[in-house]
Design an enzyme around this catalytic site. Structure first.
Site, PDB file in Angstrom:
ATOM      1  N   GLY A  42      51.340 -12.049  43.334  1.00  0.00           N
ATOM      2  CA  GLY A  42      50.851 -13.286  43.955  1.00  0.00           C
ATOM      3  C   GLY A  42      51.811 -14.443  43.784  1.00  0.00           C
ATOM      4  N   THR A  43      52.964 -14.204  43.149  1.00  0.00           N
ATOM      5  CA  THR A  43      53.906 -15.306  42.907  1.00  0.00           C
ATOM      6  C   THR A  43      54.365 -15.945  44.217  1.00  0.00           C
ATOM      7  OG1 THR A  43      54.672 -14.055  41.008  1.00  0.00           O
ATOM      8  CG2 THR A  43      56.014 -15.919  41.652  1.00  0.00           C
ATOM      9  N   GLY A  44      54.636 -15.105  45.239  1.00  0.00           N
ATOM     10  CA  GLY A  44      55.122 -15.624  46.525  1.00  0.00           C
ATOM     11  C   GLY A  44      54.075 -16.487  47.211  1.00  0.00           C
ATOM     12  N   CYS A  45      52.834 -15.963  47.269  1.00  0.00           N
ATOM     13  CA  CYS A  45      51.742 -16.733  47.906  1.00  0.00           C
ATOM     14  C   CYS A  45      51.549 -18.047  47.157  1.00  0.00           C
ATOM     15  CB  CYS A  45      50.414 -15.968  47.827  1.00  0.00           C
ATOM     16  SG  CYS A  45      50.482 -14.311  48.467  1.00  0.00           S
ATOM     17  N   LYS A  54      63.864 -16.582  48.575  1.00  0.00           N
ATOM     18  CA  LYS A  54      63.526 -16.394  47.161  1.00  0.00           C
ATOM     19  C   LYS A  54      64.339 -15.222  46.603  1.00  0.00           C
ATOM     20  CE  LYS A  54      59.376 -16.024  48.615  1.00  0.00           C
ATOM     21  NZ  LYS A  54      57.944 -15.840  48.826  1.00  0.00           N
ATOM     22  N   THR A  67      53.016 -10.792  37.879  1.00  0.00           N
ATOM     23  CA  THR A  67      53.699 -11.546  38.940  1.00  0.00           C
ATOM     24  C   THR A  67      53.042 -11.353  40.306  1.00  0.00           C
ATOM     25  OG1 THR A  67      55.141  -9.654  39.235  1.00  0.00           O
ATOM     26  CG2 THR A  67      55.965 -11.436  37.841  1.00  0.00           C
TER      27      THR A  67
END
Ligand SMILES: Cc1ncc(COP(=O)(O)OP(=O)(O)O)c(N)n1
Ligand SMILES: Cc1nc(C(=O)O)sc1CCOP(=O)(O)O
Ligand SMILES: [Mg+2]
Length: 536
Positions: free
Chosen positions: A253-256, A218, A251
């Site tokens: 928590g975007t990865g989870c 990412k 943003t």
């Protein structure tokens, strides 16, 4: 020509032959071999199991996974590996769950519920990784998505360097997809900062060689890029997945969320690349939607998974529960009549409300969608300021787009059960019924009220069947829902309609008696007086 730069390769201290890709046996669900179970008419829904930490601010971690899966229409069960105290400022504390108890949670779910995809997030200790690996060997699933969570976006460490070798040597070789951000990719590879797209490609290839089937790096944190570019590598081809960089601080928590959304799409049966593309689009849409929401005092607000929070603040005066008494004077607009009398729809609605209309329906049969939506938004503002519900006729899309209070559908429009699934539990649904059977079905399908007519012949609706006062009475007596009478009703006959004296009949719906007149306000006032008098 190799896409892996020599400089990048040599800078990665951990790149060694031991991380060369091993042949991998695809794990398949063992449910195929299970004896058939009699589950007539029962439906099994896609199921993601998330193994992750709890985030008290609920933007990331287990909470993100639950909300993302719910938003993507997939069931999500949870195994909690750690409880964290977090807010928009940062991480205040981490309390790891003992590995035995992580194992117990895993067994509870996997021994009982068929899981399609396991998604991992925060794995705070080697022992927990070990327990997870043992359990996955015992209970098979179709795919494993590993989000190698190490450091929170606020910079706090969630899994220390001791975890790295377990990730590299044990977890990644079992993963179908690993989704590191730039920092996590650097940590996995033991190499300096990843700064360019070429570095990302190199990193993707090196991580792929650790054993996962697919790698998604990412690039949200890539410096000096106006777009957010992720690199996806499937062992053969690199894909650049670009999206515009959304300016928002919400943003956390975007990865989870991305990882669990990918898991959700895989659980539905999508192949890897389409699953990633769909999940990315969902994440981008939610980020864009939430850009002006304020949470907490810290620099980073939580991700808004359900894309609905703003609806509830933009319309504070909206009534939550349908009140059948609102059906007393039901004004239904007509674009042709407004054109004839040279007035805008908002002027028409304003006159009706000021004259006493208790509910408004926009019935715009020949208006372009864009104009209809614009008018609906203006009318909604007007209705909200007077506490009058606004219903949209036929067009579920327009009702949803403007967040109207409800919709009205007829017997040949979208079925009420489908409308309910689309608009949710809070919206008002009205349905036209001419018979007791239709009224019974409307109730079963969870409509809120019935429009019954034509009570009298009408010129407003072509080829309409007249049911008369008798037909109206029959429907009312057999209906479990409140009824509004429609068709050819005006000042001269409204009294006779109400006089049929059945408790379910709550009012009259009128088009021409209000809108095919010179002054809507005056006619509404007169009709309201008749109805109030008849209701005494
Ligand atoms: C209150 C109310 N009752 C009945 C109708 C008619 O709906 P429908 O049968 O779908 O016909 P159209 O209005 O779409 O022509 C109504 N609109 N409102
Ligand atoms: C829209 C509509 N539905 C009807 C039904 O019988 O379901 S009658 C009708 C038209 C009502 O217009 P007016 O008040 O001008 O007669
Ligand atoms: Mg209709």
């Amino acid at each position: 020509m190799s896409v892996v730069s020599a400089e990048f390769l040599s800078s990665c201290s951990l790149f060694s032959p031991s991380f060369q890709k091993q042949p991998r046996v695809f794990r398949r669900s063992n449910r195929r071999n299970s004896p058939p179970v009699l589950v007539a008419e029962m439906v099994r829904v896609p199921h993601v199991l998330t193994v992750a930490g709890s985030d008290s601010s609920a933007g990331a971690g287990i909470q993100a996974d639950l909300k993302a899966c719910a938003a993507r229409g997939v069931y999500c069960s949870t195994v909690i590996t750690a409880v964290t105290a977090q807010n928009t400022v940062g991480v205040q504390g981490v309390h790891a769950v003992p590995e035995d108890f992580v194992g117990e949670q895993l067994k509870s779910v996997l021994s009982d519920m068929p899981v399609d995809v396991v998604k991992t997030g925060m794995l705070p200790s080697e022992a927990i990784v070990q327990v997870l690996l043992q359990t996955l060997d015992e209970f098979h699933c179709q795919a494993l998505v590993v989000d190698p969570v190490m450091v929170s976006t606020s910079g706090d460490v969630l899994a220390g360097p001791s975890i790295l070798s377990s990730f590299r040597e044990k977890l990644l070789p079992k993963a179908d997809l690993v989704t590191p951000n730039l920092k996590e990719a650097s940590a996995l590879l033991g190499c300096p900062q990843i700064q360019t797209l070429a570095d990302m490609r190199s990193a993707a290839k090196l991580i792929y060689n650790m054993g996962p089937q697919h790698v998604l790096i990412k690039g949200g944190d890539l410096p000096a890029s106006s777009d957010a570019v992720d690199i996806f590598y499937d062992g053969e081809t690199f894909y650049e997945l670009c999206s515009s960089r959304i300016k928002t601080s919400n943003t956390h928590g975007t990865g989870c969320t991305l990882a669990s959304s990918i898991a959700a799409e895989l659980a539905k049966g999508f192949p890897m690349l389409p699953a990633i593309k769909v999940a990315k689009r969902y994440v981008e849409t939610a980020l864009d939607y939430s850009k002006d929401i304020v949470f907490g005092n810290g620099p980073q607000g939580p991700f808004d998974h359900v894309i609905k929070l703003k609806n509830n603040i933009s319309s504070p005066s909206r009534k939550l529960v349908f009140n059948p008494d609102d059906l007393l004077l039901y004004a239904v607009t007509d674009s042709g009549m407004n054109r004839k009398w040279n007035r805008s729809i908002t002027d028409a609605v304003k006159g009706a409300i000021e004259g006493g209309a208790t509910i408004i329906q926009l019935r715009e049969k020949d208006t372009d969608t864009r104009d209809f939506l614009q008018s609906a938004k203006s009318c909604l503002e007007l209705c909200r300021s007077h506490g009058v519900p606004l219903i949209i006729n036929d067009r579920i899309d327009v009702a949803l787009a403007c967040d109207a209070d409800g919709v009205h559908v007829g017997q040949s429009d979208m079925p009420v059960s489908v409308v309910r699934a689309l608009v949710g539990t809070e919206k008002i649904i009205g349905v036209s019924c001419k018979t007791p059977e239709q009224a019974e079905k409307a109730w079963m399908d969870s409509a809120d009220y019935i429009g019954c007519g034509g009570v009298y012949p009408t010129n407003t609706k072509a080829n309409n069947i007249t049911v008369g006062l008798d037909g109206l009475k029959k429907v009312c007596l057999n209906s479990k829902l409140p009824v509004v009478a429609i068709g050819g009703i005006g000042i001269s006959n409204a009294h006779s309609v109400i006089e049929i004296g059945v408790p379910n009949l709550k009012g009259v719906a009128v088009v021409s008696a209000l809108f095919d007149t010179e002054c809507v306000l005056t006619e509404a006032r007169k009709l309201h007086a008749v109805l109030s008098d008849a209701a005494k």
